[in-house]
Every structure is written in structure tokens, then in C-alpha cells.
Design an enzyme around this catalytic site. Structure first.
Site, PDB file in Angstrom:
ATOM      1  N   TYR A  40      -2.148   0.323  10.001  1.00 24.09           N
ATOM      2  CA  TYR A  40      -2.365  -0.372   8.729  1.00 24.09           C
ATOM      3  C   TYR A  40      -1.083  -0.318   7.885  1.00 24.09           C
ATOM      4  O   TYR A  40      -0.584  -1.345   7.413  1.00 24.09           O
ATOM      5  CB  TYR A  40      -3.538   0.284   7.980  1.00 24.09           C
ATOM      6  CG  TYR A  40      -3.650  -0.170   6.553  1.00 24.09           C
ATOM      7  CD1 TYR A  40      -4.076  -1.452   6.238  1.00 24.09           C
ATOM      8  CD2 TYR A  40      -3.309   0.689   5.497  1.00 24.09           C
ATOM      9  CE1 TYR A  40      -4.167  -1.876   4.921  1.00 24.09           C
ATOM     10  CE2 TYR A  40      -3.392   0.278   4.184  1.00 24.09           C
ATOM     11  CZ  TYR A  40      -3.816  -1.000   3.900  1.00 24.09           C
ATOM     12  OH  TYR A  40      -3.885  -1.422   2.595  1.00 24.09           O
ATOM     13  N   LYS A  69       1.692  -3.337   6.585  1.00 25.39           N
ATOM     14  CA  LYS A  69       2.091  -3.554   5.186  1.00 25.39           C
ATOM     15  C   LYS A  69       3.609  -3.443   5.048  1.00 25.39           C
ATOM     16  O   LYS A  69       4.249  -4.214   4.329  1.00 25.39           O
ATOM     17  CB  LYS A  69       1.387  -2.541   4.270  1.00 25.39           C
ATOM     18  CG  LYS A  69      -0.105  -2.774   4.147  1.00 25.39           C
ATOM     19  CD  LYS A  69      -0.407  -4.065   3.376  1.00 25.39           C
ATOM     20  CE  LYS A  69      -1.884  -4.353   3.254  1.00 25.39           C
ATOM     21  NZ  LYS A  69      -2.165  -5.618   2.560  1.00 25.39           N
ATOM     22  N   SER A 116       0.825  -1.207   0.000  1.00 22.39           N
ATOM     23  CA  SER A 116       0.000   0.000   0.000  1.00 22.39           C
ATOM     24  C   SER A 116       0.853   1.249   0.000  1.00 22.39           C
ATOM     25  O   SER A 116       1.959   1.272   0.567  1.00 22.39           O
ATOM     26  CB  SER A 116      -0.859  -0.011   1.264  1.00 22.39           C
ATOM     27  OG  SER A 116      -1.480   1.239   1.437  1.00 22.39           O
TER      28      SER A 116
END
Ligand code: UDP
Length: 322
Positions: free
Chosen positions: A143, A147, A119
């Protein structure tokens, strides 16, 4: 090739599974739940659907062996940035715990190629110019940290000769592929579906932040048509199949649009207004995320077929069912 697609039931996973099946791969879709409430969107006969959890290493090893899988496309994971701020452990569990289980299963089953859905969130807060892959990775939310952790793990495994990978750093997937995928999550947090629901219901779309340094004050993103994003996975798999080196690449157009510009584009596509209301900034949201798309063009020959925002919003409007 026989390809396992984890997260195949999701918005992007469906597009990927179909694109790979169309390209002649035998696709095994793997997801936590079957495609019940959405209807059988996987129509291509070459897509099999399995229900399972990527954190189940044993089950995955068996699946990889049973289906003689040659390569994995790993999209399964939790994706809501604001939720990752309030429930970080669930994100570490699914995104990193699931990633470790999957990689262990791959090594056990001697599957050595993986395309990983990373991402733009690995970069964190950035400058207005499009971000290149060498940009400092300093995620500003859990988040993004999960990643980035996966990217580090893949780098280590690559160095050890255990797997080869292409990490695709997604920018904002958007739009629809007719009959294949429509942007819809439960609960929905994304801009375009929320704006379409607002237009249909009359309940205003909350615009999160209007004091960013972006011209009109709303946050800016790089929107990539979901069909183009899916195609990036196809070319990444081809690269690995041909013995190509491991890579981490942006999947980006290099174009930035603000929330206000997206709303205006949707209004053009709908032919009517989208009611909006100003709201506070959303926790974890960076002001700008725009990617340079030159490396993926050079390495994989990928260029977006639909970089224009109006094309993207038109496809979303045509497919949206409130
Ligand atoms: N956004 C918004 N209202 C919404 C949903 C999103 O203003 O109901 C904004 C959000 O703050 C961000 C941009 O739209 O600046 C894109 O958000 P989205 O959730 O679609 O994707 P993200 O960039 O968070 O991955």
C-alpha cells in the site's frame, strides 16, 4: 472552481466533497459505485455524483471536459494495508494504474492541478518522534509503495511542467462529521469502528500486537479528525489556484495515541467498556506513525481544529450506527 473529487463516496471523500462544496466550489464526485446503501449523504446541491472507474482514461478525459474541471482531488484507491500484503497486484492496479490513467486524462483535458491523497505509509518504520516530510521514504507494505510511486510520478510531472500538485500524507483519519460522513468500510478493518462494533455486540475487539515498544505495548498512531483532514484539501486547492509550488505535506497533529488509549477514550465517550482480546501483530503494521504538522501550518495555514482524541472519539460515538 470546478473540482473533480475521485473516491467521493468514501469515508474521507464525502467529508472532502462537502467541505469543498461549503467553500463555494462546484464539486463533481466520482466513484465506483453510487451512494445507495448508505443513503444520499451528499445533500449539498452543488455536489454532482458520477459513477466511474479511475482506470478508465477515456471516460475520465470526457468527464473532465464535460464538467469543465479546473482541478482534481484524487482520493480513489485501495486502502487496507493488510490486504495490500496479500493482494498486491490489486493495489498496484487501482492505486498506480488508476493514478496513471487519471494523470493522462488530466493532461489530455488540460487540467493541471491535483491534490493527491498520499499516506504516512510512505515513510515505513519510524522513530518515536514525529516524522517530518524530509524523513526517508521507505514504505514497509505494498500500500505504502503504491502511494510513494504516485508521489514520484507527480514529482516527475511537476518537473516537466505537466501538473502542479499537493500530496497530502494522511495520518489516521478518525471521527465523524454529522450528516456527512461516518467511518465505515466494507469489510471494516479500522480501529475505532471495530471498537464501537465490539462495544455494541459484546464480541471482543482484537488488539493487534501488545509487545510494541510504546509504553503500554500497543501500536501508536496520529489521529486526525476527518473534518480537519477534509479542510486540508480545501487549503491545498487554494494554494494551487494561487499558483503555489508543488508540495508534499503531512496532515498530522503531532500527537500519538496507542490502541489502548483510543479504546480508553472510546470507553469514556460511551460510558461503558469495550471488550478486547490480545491478538498477534497485523501484517504490514508499523509500531508507530506520528507526523510533524508544522510544514502544513507554514505552507497552507492549516491547523487541526479538533486535535484532542476525546473530541474525535466523541464524534465517532455520536454518529456510529452498528
Ligand atoms: N487495530 C487493532 N484492532 C482492530 C483494528 C486496528 O488493534 O480491529 C490497530 C492496528 O493494528 C493499528 C491501529 O489499530 O495499530 C490503527 O489501525 P487502523 O486500521 O485503524 O489504521 P492504520 O493505522 O492501519 O491505517
Amino acid at each position: 472552481m470546478n473540482v473533480l473529487v475521485t473516491g467521493a463516496r468514501g469515508y474521507i471523500g464525502r467529508a472532502v466533497a462537502h467541505r469543498l462544496a461549503d467553500a463555494g466550489h462546484a464539486v463533481v464526485g466520482f466513484d465506483l459505485a453510487p451512494l445507495v446503501e448508505e443513503g444520499p449523504l451528499h445533500t449539498a446541491s452543488s455536489i454532482r455524483q458520477l459513477v466511474g472507474d479511475v482506470r478508465d482514461e477515456e471516460g475520465l478525459t470526457q468527464t473532465l471536459q464535460d464538467h469543465a474541471v479546473d482541478a482534481v482531488v484524487h482520493l480513489a484507491g485501495k486502502i487496507v494495508v493488510s490486504e495490500s500484503v496479500t493482494e498486491p497486484l490489486a493495489y498496484w492496479d487501482h492505486n498506480v494504474g488508476g493514478g496513471i490513467a487519471l494523470l493522462k486524462a488530466m493532461v489530455a483535458a488540460d487540467v493541471r492541478q491535483i491534490v493527491f491523497s498520499s499516506s504516512a505509509a510512505v515513510y515505513g518504520e519510524v522513530a518515536p518522534e514525529p516524522i517530518a516530510e524530509q524523513h526517508r521514504r521507505e514504505p514497509m507494505n505494498p500500500y505504502g509503495r503504491t502511494k510513494l510511486t504516485m508521489e514520484w510520478m507527480l514529482e516527475d510531472l511537476d518537473r516537466a511542467g505537466a501538473v502542479h500538485y499537493v500530496a497530502l500524507r494522511y495520518f489516521n483519519a478518525a471521527g465523524a462529521v454529522p450528516g456527512v460522513t461516518v467511518e465505515r468500510h466494507h469489510p471494516e478493518t479500522h480501529l475505532i469502528p471495530n471498537a464501537l462494533t465490539a462495544a455494541a455486540s459484546g464480541r471482543p475487539l482484537k488488539i493487534f500486537g501488545s509487545d510494541y515498544d510504546t509504553g503500554d505495548g500497543t501500536a501508536m498512531r496520529d489521529y486526525v479528525h476527518v473534518g480537519d483532514l477534509a479542510d486540508a484539501h480545501r487549503v491545498a486547492l487554494d494554494h494551487l489556484a494561487q499558483g503555489g509550488a508543488s508540495l508534499a505535506l503531512n496532515v498530522a497533529t503531532g500527537l500519538g495515541y496507542t490502541v489502548a488509549e483510543v479504546v480508553a477514550s472510546l470507553e469514556r465517550a460511551l460510558g461503558r467498556p469495550v471488550p478486547t482480546v490480545a491478538a498477534d501483530r497485523r501484517p504490514g503494521d508499523p509500531p508507530l506513525l506520528i507526523g510533524r504538522g508544522t510544514a502544513i501550518r507554514e505552507h497552507l495555514g492549516w491547523v487541526p481544529a479538533h486535535p484532542d482524541l476525546d473530541d474525535i472519539t466523541k464524534s465517532a460515538v455520536a454518529a456510529h450506527r452498528p
